[in-house]
Design a protein around this motif. Structure first.
Motif, short mmCIF file in Angstrom:
data_model
loop_
_atom_site.label_atom_id
_atom_site.label_comp_id
_atom_site.label_asym_id
_atom_site.label_seq_id
_atom_site.Cartn_x
_atom_site.Cartn_y
_atom_site.Cartn_z
N PRO A 23 -15.32 -27.65 -3.74
CA PRO A 23 -16.66 -27.65 -3.15
C PRO A 23 -17.31 -28.52 -2.59
CG PRO A 23 -16.39 -26.11 -5.25
CD PRO A 23 -15.06 -26.96 -5.30
N ASP A 24 -16.90 -30.05 -3.15
CA ASP A 24 -17.35 -31.07 -2.39
C ASP A 24 -16.74 -31.45 -1.06
OD1 ASP A 24 -15.04 -32.16 -3.05
OD2 ASP A 24 -15.92 -33.66 -4.60
N GLY A 25 -15.64 -30.70 -0.67
CA GLY A 25 -14.93 -30.79 0.64
C GLY A 25 -13.90 -31.86 0.43
N ARG A 26 -13.48 -32.70 -0.55
CA ARG A 26 -12.64 -33.51 -0.90
C ARG A 26 -11.42 -32.60 -1.17
NH1 ARG A 26 -13.52 -38.83 -0.98
NH2 ARG A 26 -11.66 -39.14 -2.23
N LEU A 27 -10.29 -32.81 -1.00
CA LEU A 27 -8.89 -32.53 -1.52
C LEU A 27 -8.47 -32.98 -2.44
CD1 LEU A 27 -5.80 -30.95 0.70
CD2 LEU A 27 -5.49 -32.79 -1.25
N TYR A 28 -8.29 -32.31 -3.82
CA TYR A 28 -7.80 -32.95 -5.06
C TYR A 28 -6.32 -32.60 -5.31
CZ TYR A 28 -12.54 -34.27 -5.75
OH TYR A 28 -13.77 -34.71 -5.76
N VAL A 29 -5.61 -33.44 -5.88
CA VAL A 29 -3.94 -33.16 -6.15
C VAL A 29 -4.11 -33.31 -7.67
CG1 VAL A 29 -1.84 -33.58 -6.02
CG2 VAL A 29 -3.37 -33.70 -3.95
N TYR A 30 -3.43 -32.31 -8.32
CA TYR A 30 -3.35 -32.29 -9.80
C TYR A 30 -1.90 -32.39 -9.80
CZ TYR A 30 -8.08 -30.90 -9.76
OH TYR A 30 -9.60 -31.08 -9.24
N GLY A 31 -1.41 -33.22 -10.87
CA GLY A 31 0.16 -33.24 -10.92
C GLY A 31 0.44 -33.91 -12.20
N SER A 32 1.62 -34.07 -12.57
CA SER A 32 2.00 -34.61 -13.78
C SER A 32 2.09 -36.15 -13.39
CB SER A 32 3.38 -34.34 -14.53
OG SER A 32 4.31 -34.15 -13.56
N TRP A 33 2.45 -37.27 -14.47
CA TRP A 33 2.31 -38.46 -14.31
C TRP A 33 3.75 -39.42 -14.81
CZ3 TRP A 33 -2.05 -42.18 -16.59
CH2 TRP A 33 -2.09 -43.56 -16.04
N ASP A 34 4.57 -39.47 -14.05
CA ASP A 34 5.80 -40.45 -14.42
C ASP A 34 5.58 -41.85 -14.61
OD1 ASP A 34 7.13 -38.22 -14.31
OD2 ASP A 34 8.28 -38.77 -12.34
N GLN A 35 5.61 -42.07 -15.99
CA GLN A 35 5.26 -43.54 -16.50
C GLN A 35 6.38 -44.34 -16.96
OE1 GLN A 35 1.21 -44.21 -18.14
NE2 GLN A 35 1.01 -42.10 -18.37
N HIS A 36 7.53 -43.54 -17.40
CA HIS A 36 8.62 -44.33 -18.05
C HIS A 36 9.83 -44.39 -17.16
CE1 HIS A 36 5.75 -43.97 -21.21
NE2 HIS A 36 5.53 -42.80 -20.87
N THR A 37 10.56 -45.30 -17.35
CA THR A 37 12.15 -45.22 -16.67
C THR A 37 13.05 -44.38 -17.30
OG1 THR A 37 12.93 -46.86 -18.18
CG2 THR A 37 11.95 -47.76 -16.33
N ASP A 38 12.61 -43.61 -18.28
CA ASP A 38 13.75 -42.86 -18.66
C ASP A 38 13.24 -41.53 -19.45
OD1 ASP A 38 12.09 -43.88 -21.02
OD2 ASP A 38 13.77 -44.44 -22.33
N LEU A 39 11.96 -41.26 -18.83
CA LEU A 39 11.34 -39.92 -19.15
C LEU A 39 10.82 -39.13 -17.86
CD1 LEU A 39 9.44 -40.31 -22.47
CD2 LEU A 39 11.52 -38.89 -22.02
#
Length: 445
Positions: A23-39
């Motif tokens: 509703p504020d006019g911005r586009l939001y992206v919801y995702g997971s978050w890769d933080q590790h080399t082996d996961l």
């Protein structure tokens, strides 16, 4: 940050992007978050947002697995360990066969082994929606549990999680024009149900199973629902080309189908030697529809980066397949504009985009390795290119149909080009001799 792909800084890996204009006019992206080399994924989420697809904000942590009161340390597992958990045996066999054929079995064994060592479940791909002035985050854990948490702002933080009576992965949320909310989830077979009016639960006896399936729709995972006109579009990871690197879609007359498979929107195969999956969404922002997807990097199935491409919806409701590009939602690169090496959209011959001794670049580890950029537009004839590299060897630069080669040493080198008339061109860099040459940037003049 810019409209160029990938859209986030090179050390921010947000895959599985569900894009929503709030509703504020911005586009939001919801995702997971890769933080590790082996996961794949991690135990936290971060939301990113933009007002113009050019300047992006990476918000603080929006939700953590520690907030889920039912998570258990002894149930942790990675994406690899979940293969077949909700599938029939024949789907597991097909998935393992595809892994072997793609040469990715050893990598996925390593991922599975790493997953057995994590202390808590991971947070897999989420989705979120605005409803009655509040924001609802639908999340899932790698133990198969799913839940919803609530916030006062679209970026969170999300609190007070409630467990949902569903087991699976990759939840999706959709609110129809009449205010009815629908929830989707599943791997190999998608389930869907109308939510309660408060969005905090549903009647398990009213779940519709097999909305789309692996057999009939090439459905792998990652449901995402949108409505265009009177037609409902279910977008998902599509394995019609042997592995789920495509985003495909099916359409139907209601939010719960029946759905007819329509084809592929984008295929991220070729973004990395170890690329395995895709997951994303489509969303209208302003007057334009876009597809949001991810590209693997780092010579792994992980470190997946958020990317955006414009798409078109035809009069018959079909979506034309688009290529991965480096220019993304913006214009082609112009003369004099720097092209970062890590923006290569496809690679080959063992080349990859990622960190090389602390340096984000296109990595050409051996002869035959390539990286491709789309596109450069010149309104005046092209005459020179400047490459900033590390390592020594010989590289070939192809622009359209023109090919030039040059010996490189660490630093910036200038390549004299056979004059190329005005136009829009694809660029490919290949290693002809040497090893471990990295390309930091290139500029055409």
């Amino acid at each position: 940050m810019s409209m160029k792909n990938p859209v986030l800084p090179p050390d921010v890996y947000i895959p599985d992007g569900e894009a929503h204009v709030m509703p504020d006019g911005r586009l939001y992206v919801y995702g997971s978050w890769d933080q590790h080399t082996d996961l794949l994924c991690s135990n936290e989420y971060r939301v990113v947002s933009t007002r113009d697809l050019s300047e992006w904000t990476v918000h603080d942590v929006s939700f953590s697995v520690s907030q889920s009161p039912w998570n258990k340390a002894d149930t942790a597992m990675t994406t690899v360990a979940t293969i077949g958990r909700w599938a029939k045996f024949r789907h597991l066999i097909r998935t393992l066969s595809n892994l072997r054929r793609a040469g990715l079995m050893e990598q996925f064994k390593r991922l599975a082994q790493a997953g057995r060592k994590v202390d808590t479940p991971l947070l897999f791909a989420p989705d979120a929606i605005s409803h009655n002035g509040r924001f609802y985050l639908f999340f899932d854990l790698s133990d198969g549990s799913e839940g919803v948490a609530v916030a006062d702002r679209p970026e969170g933080p999300f609190r007070d999680p409630v467990r949902l009576p569903a087991e699976g992965i990759d939840p999706a949320i959709f609110i129809d024009d009449d205010g009815a909310a629908y929830y989707y989830w599943g791997q190999f077979r998608a389930s869907g149900v109308r939510l309660n009016d408060d969005l905090l639960g549903f009647d398990p006896t009213k779940v519709h199973h097999n909305l789309v399936t692996a057999e009939q729709h090439h459905f792998h995972e990652g449901s995402s629902m949108r409505k265009i006109g009177d037609t409902y579009y279910l977008v998902f990871a599509d394995d019609s080309r042997g592995k789920p690197t495509s985003l495909g879609y099916a359409t139907g007359p209601t939010p719960l189908g029946p759905f007819t498979y329509r084809g592929v929107i984008i295929d991220s195969d070729g973004c990395d030697p170890c690329s395995w999956n895709n997951h994303g969404s489509i969303e209208r922002f302003g007057d334009q529809w876009y597809v949001f997807y991810h590209r693997a990097s780092g010579n792994t199935a992980g470190f997946r980066r958020l990317c955006v491409e414009p798409i078109s919806i035809a009069a018959d409701g079909s979506i034309a397949e688009v290529q991965m590009t480096s220019q993304g939602a913006g214009e082609p690169f112009a003369l004099g504009e720097q092209i970062d090496g890590w923006r290569a959209c496809t690679v080959g011959g063992g080349g990859y985009v990622g960190d090389f001794h602390g340096h984000q670049a296109l990595v050409l580890p051996r002869v035959g390795a390539t990286g491709t950029y789309r596109h450069v537009k010149n309104e005046a004839p092209l005459q020179q290119a400047e490459l900033t590299v590390r390592g020594s060897g010989t590289v070939a630069l192809r622009i359209g149909s023109r090919l030039s080669t040059i010996d490189v040493t660490p630093g910036t080198v200038t390549i004299e080009l056979a004059e190329l008339p005005p136009g829009t061109h694809e660029i490919q860099i290949a290693l002809v001799s040497g090893a471990d040459v990295t390309v930091s940037s290139l500029v055409f003049t």
